[in-house]
Scaffold this active site. Structure first.
Site, PDB file in Angstrom:
ATOM      1  N   ASP A 173      31.124  27.274  14.339  1.00  0.00           N
ATOM      2  CA  ASP A 173      29.617  28.246  14.096  1.00  0.00           C
ATOM      3  C   ASP A 173      29.347  28.299  15.182  1.00  0.00           C
ATOM      4  OD1 ASP A 173      27.691  26.105  14.016  1.00  0.00           O
ATOM      5  OD2 ASP A 173      29.530  25.320  12.467  1.00  0.00           O
ATOM      6  N   GLU A 196      60.556  22.580  33.971  1.00  0.00           N
ATOM      7  CA  GLU A 196      59.463  23.154  33.042  1.00  0.00           C
ATOM      8  C   GLU A 196      57.860  22.338  33.206  1.00  0.00           C
ATOM      9  OE1 GLU A 196      60.726  22.264  28.291  1.00  0.00           O
ATOM     10  OE2 GLU A 196      61.166  21.112  29.679  1.00  0.00           O
TER      11      GLU A 196
END
Ligand code: GLA
Length: 732
Positions: free
Chosen positions: A535, A615
């Protein structure tokens, strides 16, 4: 001048770049809300407000000859309970004689440069030249209770912030049974409410509903803003979309209980109120005491949801977040949580960090499990000293080793909590929220510390700062892993127990303020089981928040989509994790996981050593790619190009403020055989400029890419993704 007052007419008008907001004192002294919407030429708009004698909507005594005048049908600027306005009210005051009524009459106003401040509460800030404040004082007709309404205006961002102060100017105590921050009455219906609901590991799912008769109410009584509903809503025209329609964002700058309520009243006007949730709330005010409500930030757009988000992003980056990291490049991080959970040794952490170093990670974060007795979630919270069995050279020793690798070092803490199995609880059982003669509700075996207590805050400050003093810590993740229940504070008298939840939040803010002020070079990240306290209140203290405990790239697309409506991309904590994903079991490609994590703070949450060489090489490239586009992603404008909740392709775009560069990401959510062609309409480019795509030969006119679109390749495979880099090469 953003704020204009006509003293003769007692008319208050606020103009921002594209909006006008108007209020007027009625002939009986009530402050009426007249208009909020698209910018208008300056004039008295009060002709819009009409009355007609309606049954069962009474009239204030002085107006008894004027039956059409009713507090129940006239638009109110700050509605109160008990005197004939039967719609959602903002304020309910209980007087010493037990009566619960308040009729607010206009008293005075003042205007000043700069923006008002709210002591002890987070709020938007601005320089004297960037904002103006209007303060209006209202006074109860029968008592000395006063309400000060605050309006902070940041004209260029179409922002109007609201908060108020309730002052007990009587000679006896009063109770506030409800004290919301604002009310807006729209003289229309046909509006939708967008809200963002969810649950742990699935936060901020956008929901859109028409506001109709009957209250549409969202909120939290969990003590935190919550995973379940976010303290942010948008009201908009029924037909508003990303790029058209009137929209009003309302973001609550607060991290505790909240209420956002909208209703269409009997005459098809729409009322909206927002503030601290009244359930469980009761605030006692002695004579001369005052209560300050948290702030609501309104943003207006006359051209759709996209502008709402762009303005909030700019506002929160430049006028809410205070950390230096909002404008500095933040390090790419690696967190060990999903790799080890509680089970690690110093050696293992160093090895994991080394794996990160190999691919270019810059910050290693040690998550939960390093302190007290903490091998599972059943014990240890509150004991903020190093577990020497796991870390024989202490946090400082580990920090040194990590720095020795050429990386920064971070830790996890959960200050607001206490485990029953902890030294802290054994020494101070009275420090947690618990009701005498009741067994408390537990979650993850933990109880909540009473953050309203100064001694609790002092203990936390001392024990946390002790770690930060001895170890070189560059980052702290501040977690909060349960909701409040059994709220009862030992230091408060019975008649003040209704203040405990709010005082808890104020206590958290005070501790955060003290820590961030004294450790400004630390990068602080908020967290509450992922995004349970995502928030605007937290962003005042911390520049980023862990967005969700769900690290599945596909779920994250919806979560980050919802989060983007109010919160800047630079605040969205997002990491690449292993496949199959630990929360969903889904497998996605490394490229797709990186694409999604890049639309946030970007980091890793895995043991890189488990990856193949190929990877790892790909990870190196991703990190380079992120760094290369960092400025566009973190400081640029963000556009939602599709709605991933309803469409088969998720697409979003970043553009720098001058339209010189753009980074576009696309993920296939549902691939099909013999697939139709897809195109997406881009945003934010200079219409007359020519762009290359991925540094190719061909030139594309900005206008064409925005109006006719950019071709997408046919996407194949499981959740494929593709990024495009657009560069302005020639101005038109
Ligand atoms: C919460 C956080 C996670 C992790 C754990 C540790 O769930 O959101 O990221 O830190 O706590 O217990």
């Amino acid at each position: 001048m953003a704020i204009i007052v006509d003293e003769n007419k007692q008319l208050f008008t606020i103009h921002t770049k594209t909006s006008t907001y108007q209020m007027k004192v009625s002939e009986y002294g009530h402050l009426l809300h007249i208009y909020y919407g698209n910018k208008l030429e300056h004039m008295d708009l009060s002709y819009l407000v009409r009355g007609v004698n309606r049954g069962f909507s009474g009239t204030p005594y002085e107006a008894k000859e004027d039956r059409p005048y009713s507090l129940d049908t006239y638009p109110q600027e700050y509605s109160t309970y008990g005197v004939g306005d039967y719609r959602s009210t903002c304020l309910s005051v209980e007087h010493e004689d037990g009566s619960q009524a308040l009729e607010l009459i206009y008293e005075s106003y003042q205007i000043y440069d700069g923006k008002y401040k709210l002591e002890g509460l987070p709020a938007v800030w601005a320089k004297e030249t960037e904002a103006q404040t209007l303060e209006i004082t209202l006074k109860d007709k029968a008592t000395g209770v006063k309400v000060l309404l605050y309006y902070g205006v940041l004209e260029y961002l179409d922002v109007i912030t609201r908060a108020c102060k309730i002052y007990n100017g009587t000679s006896t105590p009063i109770y506030l049974n409800k004290a919301l921050s604002c009310c807006v009455d729209f003289l229309q219906n046909k509006m939708d409410l967008l809200s963002f609901h969810g649950r742990h590991a699935m936060e901020r799912v956008m929901q859109r509903k028409e506001i109709e008769h009957g209250k549409l109410s969202i909120g939290s009584i969990r003590g935190t803003s919550s995973h379940q509903q976010n303290p942010f809503v948008i009201l908009c025209d029924n037909n508003a979309g990303e790029t058209y329609g009137n929209c009003y964002g309302a973001s609550f700058v607060y991290s505790g209980n909240f209420l956002a309520e909208a209703e269409v009243d009997q005459i098809n006007h729409t009322r909206f109120v927002m503030g601290i949730h009244p359930e469980g709330f009761r605030y006692y005010l002695e004579p001369q005491e005052e209560f300050v409500t948290p702030e609501v930030v309104f943003v207006y757009s006359n051209s759709g949801l996209e502008q709402i988000s762009l303005k909030y992003h700019d506002l929160y980056r430049n006028h809410l977040i205070r950390s230096k990291f909002v404008h500095e490049r933040k390090p790419v991080l690696l967190n060990n949580w999903e790799a080890t959970e509680f089970h690690f040794t110093e050696e293992k952490l160093v090895e994991i960090a080394k794996g990160g170093k190999e691919i270019g990670v810059e910050l290693f974060v040690m998550d939960d499990g390093w302190f007290g007795k903490r091998d599972s979630d059943t014990s240890g919270l509150g004991d903020w000293f190093c577990n020497m069995e796991k870390l024989p050279s202490g946090v400082e020793g580990l920090a040194e080793k990590i720095h020795g690798l050429g990386m920064k070092f971070g830790i996890w803490i959960e200050p607001e909590m206490i485990s029953e199995d902890s030294n802290l609880y054994r020494n101070h059982p009275e420090w947690c929220l618990k009701i005498p003669n009741r067994t408390p509700n537990v979650e993850r075996y933990q109880l909540v510390l009473d953050m309203s207590r100064p001694d609790v805050r002092e203990y936390l400050y001392d024990s946390i700062s002790q770690i930060l003093e001895i170890a070189k810590v560059d980052y702290v993740k501040w977690d909060m892993n349960r909701n409040l229940s059994d709220v009862w504070s030992q230091l408060l008298p019975a008649n003040r127990q209704g203040e405990a939840s709010h005082r808890y939040v104020l206590g958290v803010y005070e501790l955060m303020e003290r820590l961030i002020t004294n450790y400004p070079n630390i990068l602080w990240e908020g967290c509450s089981g992922g995004g349970g306290r995502f928030d605007a209140g937290i962003l005042y203290y911390m520049p980023q928040i862990w967005c969700s405990d769900d690290t599945d790239a596909i779920e994250r697309i919806s979560i980050q989509y919802g989060t983007s409506f109010a919160y800047p991309i630079s605040s969205i904590g997002s990491h690449v994790s292993v496949v199959p994903n630990q929360q969903t079991g889904r497998t996605t490609t490394l490229d797709t996981r990186a694409t999604v994590a890049m639309s946030g703070t970007f980091g890793y949450e895995m043991d890189i050593r488990t990856l193949s060489e190929e990877e790892k090489e790909r990870c190196r490239q991703h990190i380079e790619q992120f760094k290369m586009h960092y400025n566009v992603i973190q400081y640029g404008d963000y556009y939602r190009l599709t709605n991933p909740l309803t469409e088969e392709i998720a697409a979003w775009q970043f553009v720098d403020k001058e339209g010189k560069e753009s980074f576009v990401s696309v993920v296939g959510l549902h691939v099909r055989a013999n697939a139709p062609f897809n195109r997406i309409l881009l945003r934010g480019l200079n219409p007359t400029s020519y762009y290359t795509i991925d540094n190719g030969e061909e030139l594309y006119l900005g206008d064409c890419l925005m109006k006719a679109g950019m071709n997408l390749p046919i996407l194949m495979g499981d959740y494929p993704s593709k990024n495009f880099y657009l560069k302005e090469v020639r101005k038109g």
